[in-house]
Design an enzyme around this catalytic site. Structure first.
Site, PDB file in Angstrom:
ATOM      1  N   GLU A 125      -4.066  -5.933  -2.575  1.00 22.94           N
ATOM      2  CA  GLU A 125      -3.664  -4.953  -1.578  1.00 22.94           C
ATOM      3  C   GLU A 125      -4.667  -3.796  -1.612  1.00 22.94           C
ATOM      4  O   GLU A 125      -5.020  -3.342  -2.706  1.00 22.94           O
ATOM      5  CB  GLU A 125      -2.263  -4.402  -1.862  1.00 22.94           C
ATOM      6  CG  GLU A 125      -1.773  -3.529  -0.728  1.00 22.94           C
ATOM      7  CD  GLU A 125      -0.338  -3.012  -0.940  1.00 22.94           C
ATOM      8  OE1 GLU A 125       0.251  -3.263  -2.004  1.00 22.94           O
ATOM      9  OE2 GLU A 125       0.140  -2.369  -0.004  1.00 22.94           O
ATOM     10  N   ALA A 266       0.978   0.071 -10.094  1.00 22.58           N
ATOM     11  CA  ALA A 266       1.278  -1.340 -10.279  1.00 22.58           C
ATOM     12  C   ALA A 266       1.255  -2.042  -8.933  1.00 22.58           C
ATOM     13  O   ALA A 266       1.166  -1.389  -7.894  1.00 22.58           O
ATOM     14  CB  ALA A 266       2.654  -1.515 -10.920  1.00 22.58           C
ATOM     15  N   MET A 267       1.350  -3.375  -8.970  1.00 20.12           N
ATOM     16  CA  MET A 267       1.240  -4.147  -7.735  1.00 20.12           C
ATOM     17  C   MET A 267       2.246  -5.285  -7.721  1.00 20.12           C
ATOM     18  O   MET A 267       2.386  -6.006  -8.706  1.00 20.12           O
ATOM     19  CB  MET A 267      -0.201  -4.676  -7.607  1.00 20.12           C
ATOM     20  CG  MET A 267      -0.450  -5.493  -6.362  1.00 20.12           C
ATOM     21  SD  MET A 267      -0.178  -4.508  -4.850  1.00 20.12           S
ATOM     22  CE  MET A 267       0.395  -5.795  -3.759  1.00 20.12           C
ATOM     23  N   GLU A 302       8.327  -2.246  -8.208  1.00 20.55           N
ATOM     24  CA  GLU A 302       7.608  -3.499  -7.927  1.00 20.55           C
ATOM     25  C   GLU A 302       8.585  -4.660  -7.772  1.00 20.55           C
ATOM     26  O   GLU A 302       8.415  -5.514  -6.909  1.00 20.55           O
ATOM     27  CB  GLU A 302       6.580  -3.802  -9.030  1.00 20.55           C
ATOM     28  CG  GLU A 302       5.582  -2.679  -9.313  1.00 20.55           C
ATOM     29  CD  GLU A 302       4.916  -2.081  -8.082  1.00 20.55           C
ATOM     30  OE1 GLU A 302       4.744  -2.799  -7.077  1.00 20.55           O
ATOM     31  OE2 GLU A 302       4.584  -0.880  -8.120  1.00 20.55           O
ATOM     32  N   HIS A 305      10.180  -4.604  -4.352  1.00 24.53           N
ATOM     33  CA  HIS A 305       9.277  -5.056  -3.287  1.00 24.53           C
ATOM     34  C   HIS A 305       9.490  -6.537  -2.959  1.00 24.53           C
ATOM     35  O   HIS A 305       9.135  -6.985  -1.872  1.00 24.53           O
ATOM     36  CB  HIS A 305       7.826  -4.873  -3.720  1.00 24.53           C
ATOM     37  CG  HIS A 305       7.195  -3.581  -3.275  1.00 24.53           C
ATOM     38  ND1 HIS A 305       7.339  -3.072  -1.997  1.00 24.53           N
ATOM     39  CD2 HIS A 305       6.375  -2.716  -3.935  1.00 24.53           C
ATOM     40  CE1 HIS A 305       6.641  -1.941  -1.903  1.00 24.53           C
ATOM     41  NE2 HIS A 305       6.060  -1.692  -3.058  1.00 24.53           N
TER      42      HIS A 305
HETATM   43  N1  TRP Z   1       1.711  -1.724  -3.304  1.00 26.49           N
HETATM   44  C1  TRP Z   1       1.541  -1.054  -4.558  1.00 26.49           C
HETATM   45  C2  TRP Z   1       2.832  -0.322  -4.832  1.00 26.49           C
HETATM   46  O1  TRP Z   1       3.165   0.630  -4.206  1.00 26.49           O
HETATM   47  C3  TRP Z   1       0.454  -0.064  -4.626  1.00 26.49           C
HETATM   48  C4  TRP Z   1      -0.931  -0.444  -4.297  1.00 26.49           C
HETATM   49  C5  TRP Z   1      -1.521  -0.448  -3.116  1.00 26.49           C
HETATM   50  C6  TRP Z   1      -1.956  -0.683  -5.219  1.00 26.49           C
HETATM   51  N2  TRP Z   1      -2.853  -0.682  -3.223  1.00 26.49           N
HETATM   52  C7  TRP Z   1      -3.145  -0.801  -4.501  1.00 26.49           C
HETATM   53  C8  TRP Z   1      -1.964  -0.797  -6.574  1.00 26.49           C
HETATM   54  C9  TRP Z   1      -4.366  -0.987  -5.141  1.00 26.49           C
HETATM   55  C10 TRP Z   1      -3.177  -0.997  -7.207  1.00 26.49           C
HETATM   56  C11 TRP Z   1      -4.359  -1.078  -6.493  1.00 26.49           C
HETATM   57  O2  TRP Z   1       3.595  -0.704  -5.621  1.00 26.49           O
HETATM   58 ZN    ZN Z   2       5.093   0.062  -3.512  1.00 28.74          ZN
END
Ligand code: TRP
Ligand code: ZN
Length: 881
Positions: A125, A266-267, A302, A305
């Site tokens: 992402e 985090a992701m 996370e 999500h």
């Molecule tokens: N989607 C992730 C969250 O909010 C965050 C995120 C977006 C991210 N881009 C990223 C994390 C790049 C790490 C690197 O939980």
């Molecule tokens: Zn998020």
């Protein structure tokens, strides 16, 4: 890294993808210096698109082979322009086979496939998948992924990807393989792989429907003593999502992996969440109460999500808040429910209000202001903001306030019923809320489309004869870049009225009983609300529980505020009254600081603080919040022309004065809030520690002899990191004689704990005693490493964004340092550089002398030939008129 002018992408230009992808099979031959990626995907023309070409994105890839339906394509069969690969005149159904090479060990951006401490990790992402293979890398293309990983077995014993492990084995040459299948369609940004030397804590967990799921937390060897809390938080998250929203884990296996080099928190990759170590690793020795809190929130975030983001995803990146605002709201509610008490919930809410005011309101008032659903961007990575996340969560919360908890739940159910498996928009979410409740939410759309923080001014009138009390509300919203005038918002304003006895008056509106708190719905520029049968002049408690992300402009007198501070049944407004009392005084002191006259703090205010401090009927956590002064940054936001030094002096004076004049009460509460025995991060114990350590901070700010001794003693004897770091901080800020030795001992004891050494750098970088020269010499410390985002932030960002007096040194040396670091970092990691770049957002608000220096630094960065889109957008907007 580009040298051409960056392109702006507009929301209004959205078109559906020309081709859809049904299946993707990926084969990885993992080698840090040369990874070969084979991608076979089946595609078909999208009936919703008029376009007839296949469009794929790819970045930093060496294209080795491209075959369509079995035939090798030559260079005349396709075009590559920048990161876009176009194949014209393609048939209805296509199988594409693509072979590319990338170099993970040279990828310092930490986006795409990269190495950290010798192992492989991915971050896709928002647009990182295109650095792994050519693909229609946009969230509205959802496919089923199968992944084959091949790597050296000795170096990378663990091979993970999304979904279920279906096969593994040996390959000869010391290599091994693992094959993973993810049964759910997903956008490419949710793809992940890990090939690493790791160990895990695992557990099977019984889901609501009786299925057993395997839960794993993967970390580097030596860290298994720090995974318990993350695992517990994961189990709590799964349970909570089942109970509160009836949402279940849809996989047989759920993995969390901790990595030391990571751009954000985090992701949420499907079934394989990848985390910054900061939000996984904790035990009492190395982690503070705040760290434990952060782990619970981020693990929850996370996990949540999986439904709000993954099962229902975003049509395009302008809709980012659809998943982020909603998921932050969900993690906030999760944390509140985990505490379980009303006052605990209120303390959490106060923290959220603080974040909004400290970070989001300034963003909304600065050059990067954008609506919760932006209309355009240059670099999407710049829009993972407090506006999209935290204001987005406030927008979701307002639905719940307007529809009630039950109505909101119906809306959520309808949202999932309609959109499971789809890529949708913020409008779809609003429609589900409106349809489920039968309410007209058309005006509510403006929370998504208009940037800026609305200001609501209130006027009140008590009619002694009619026994009515009228509140008139006027709303306005300042202009923001690209939006000069605004339409009125639909704003829920929760209100209560306090009698002279401090109790809530029963509210009657239009002859109807409205309870102790009622939600007024403001939709016009000006509206009046009449309360009936009001027997005496009340004190209004407006915007209870911070029912909307607005600035309330009401001319409260000190007497009103003191009344609310002692009695308001709404804890958020009770706290707010204290903040207003303090802010009024801080502003006055700031005006006087440096002028030469002695500064003074009135007894009334101190008496109120002392009473609050010693009121043992109240939660320690709440008392800590009530005693904490608005930050220097928050004071700066209230001032037309900012001089950071006078704000600092004013606030320091106030802290020292509180420390001296409330000495007895502070010492008593310091003792009363000890937490002997085994450490536990629960909210009550954490609240006691917070209050106790705030007492210590005030005492040491006053250079109190006994306070300084207590700080030294606490540092020496601390049984947990919360107390240790609080004591160290007190010693440093008070320039205590033992501070240097304590810092050294701290370093020696925790040398091998990266996250603790981050604290060590941060403590020093944010101390007003640390000037830019000291920061430069800390950069030469062997433990400093610019390539590690946590470490870079702990020193450089902590200084630029967390040490206002030194950063804003009159000679501009702080800004020159900033420019230098932004430029150096940009060549390594544009995402980290760009966040640092935002430290200058509010440059136009400082004194003319400082502005001059700041402008020069901004221009120096903007004048660089090679600059990422990330940094170029941020400094470009800062300099624009
Ligand atoms: N989607 C992730 C969250 O909010 C965050 C995120 C977006 C991210 N881009 C990223 C994390 C790049 C790490 C690197 O939980
Ligand atoms: Zn998020």
């Amino acid at each position: 890294m580009r040298t051409d002018t960056p392109q702006t992408i507009y929301r209004k230009d959205y078109t559906p993808p020309s081709y859809l992808v049904d299946t993707v099979e990926l084969g990885f031959d993992l080698d840090p210096a040369r990874t070969i990626v084979a991608n076979r995907m089946t595609m078909r023309r999208n009936p919703d698109s008029a376009q007839r070409e296949i469009e794929l994105y790819g970045e930093n890839l060496e294209l080795v082979a491209l075959r369509m339906n079995g035939n090798t394509l030559s260079e005349k069969d396709y075009r590559i322009e920048g990161s876009l690969l176009t194949i014209p005149d393609t048939p209805e159904e296509v199988t594409l086979e693509i072979e590319t090479i990338c170099v993970p060990e040279q990828n310092t951006t930490l986006s795409g496939l990269y190495t950290s401490n010798g192992s492989f990790y991915t971050q896709c992402e928002a647009e990182g998948f295109r650095a792994i293979t050519y693909f229609p890398d946009r969230p509205d293309v959802m496919a089923v992924f199968t992944v084959m990983l091949r790597a050296d077995k000795e170096k990378y014993p663990v091979l993970l990807s999304n979904g279920n492990l279906v096969e593994e084995g040996e390959l000869g040459d010391g290599r091994h393989y693992a094959k993973w299948e993810d049964p759910f369609r997903k956008p490419s940004y949710l793809f992940a792989l890990v090939a690493a030397r790791l160990v895990c804590q695992e557990e099977t967990f019984r889901l609501k429907d009786g299925r057993d799921a395997l839960l794993q937390v993967w970390v580097e060897e030596g860290n298994l003593d720090k995974t318990d809390y993350a695992m517990q938080s994961l189990k709590n998250s799964i349970r909570w999502d089942e109970e509160r929203w009836n949402l279940e884990l849809d996989l047989d296996r759920f993995m969390i992996v901790a990595v030391g080099d990571f751009n954000m928190g985090a992701m949420e990759n499907k079934g394989l969440n990848i985390f910054n170590t900061k939000f996984v690793l904790a035990n009492p020795r190395v982690a503070t109460d705040i760290d434990f809190q952060g782990i619970e929130a981020v693990v929850g975030h996370e996990y949540f999500h999986n439904w709000t983001g993954n099962r229902v995803t975003c049509r395009d990146w302008f809709q980012l808040s659809l998943k982020e605002g909603l998921t932050v709201f969900r993690d906030q509610e999760f944390s509140a429910d985990m505490i379980g008490t009303e006052s605990g919930r209120a303390v959490g809410r106060i923290d959220q209000v603080r974040t909004l005011r400290q970070a989001q309101f300034p963003e909304d008032a600065g050059p990067m202001a954008h609506p919760v659903r932006p209309d355009s961007f240059v670099e999407i990575n710049n829009f993972y903001t407090v506006t999209v996340y935290e204001k987005g969560a406030e927008v979701v919360r307002m639905y719940q306030t307007l529809l009630g908890r039950e109505g909101f739940r119906k809306g959520m159910d309808l949202y999932f019923e309609r959109h499971d498996g789809q890529a949708v928009t913020c409008d779809d979410f609003r429609r589900a809320m409106a349809d489920a409740s039968g309410r007209d939410l058309s005006l509510f759309e403006r929370w998504y489309s208009q940037a800026g923080t609305p200001v609501v001014r209130a006027e009140t009138r008590y009619d002694e004869v009619d026994k009515t009390y009228t509140i008139t509300l006027f709303q306005s919203c300042p202009p923001t870049p690209g939006q000069t005038s605004k339409f009125p918002f639909h704003i829920p304003i929760a209100v209560g009225l306090l009698g002279a006895d401090g109790r809530d008056m029963p509210l009657i509106i239009g002859g109807k009983d409205a309870g102790p708190t009622t939600v007024l719905e403001l939709t016009e520029p000006e509206q009046s609300f009449v309360f009936e049968n009001v027997q005496e002049q009340p004190t209004p408690s407006i915007l209870r529980d911070f029912s909307a992300p607005i600035i309330l402009d009401f001319n409260y007198g000190d007497a009103d505020l003191l009344h609310l501070f002692s009695h308001d049944s709404d804890a958020v407004n009770r706290w707010e009254a204290g903040q207003r009392l303090a802010m009024g005084r801080l502003l006055k002191l700031t005006g006087e600081a440096g002028v030469g006259a002695p500064l003074m703090l009135d007894d009334t205010f101190l008496l109120a603080l002392g009473k609050m401090l010693s009121d043992e009927a109240l939660d320690p956590a709440f008392r800590e919040q009530a005693l904490l002064l608005p930050s220097e940054g928050m004071v700066a936001e209230q001032i037309e022309v900012v001089n950071p030094m006078s704000i600092h002096l004013a606030r320091q004076f106030m802290r020292a004065n509180i420390g001296a004049r409330l000495r007895t009460e502070l010492l008593a509460q310091y003792q009363a809030n000890q937490t002997p025995g085994e450490y536990s991060p629960d909210a009550l114990s954490a609240g006691k520690r917070a209050l106790k350590n705030l007492c210590l901070a005030y005492l040491t700010a006053a250079q109190d002899e006994e306070g300084l001794q207590l700080a030294q003693q606490q540092f020496d004897e601390a049984g947990n990191m919360t107390d240790r770091v609080a004591a160290l901080s007190a010693l440093i800020h008070a320039r205590a004689p033992g501070a240097e030795a304590a810092l050294q001992r701290f370093y020696d004891e925790f040398e091998d704990e990266a996250l603790v050494i981050d604290k060590w750098f941060m403590l020093q970088a944010s101390a007003a005693t640390t000037d830019v020269g000291a920061v430069r010499s800390l950069m030469r410390h062997p433990a400093f490493n610019l390539r590690n985002p946590n470490r870079a932030r702990s020193l450089i960002s902590s200084f630029c964004a967390g040490n206002p007096v030194q950063f804003h040194a009159p000679d501009g040396s702080g800004y020159a340092f900033w420019a230098e670091q932004v430029i150096t970092l940009d060549a390594l990691n544009p995402q980290v550089a760009s966040r640092l770049a935002r430290a200058m957002d509010r440059w136009r608000r400082y004194t003319p002398e400082l502005q001059e220096h700041m402008k020069k630094a901004l221009q120096q960065v903007a004048g660089q030939q090679r600059l990422s889109n990330d940094v170029r957008e941020v400094v470009g907007k800062a300099l624009a008129n």
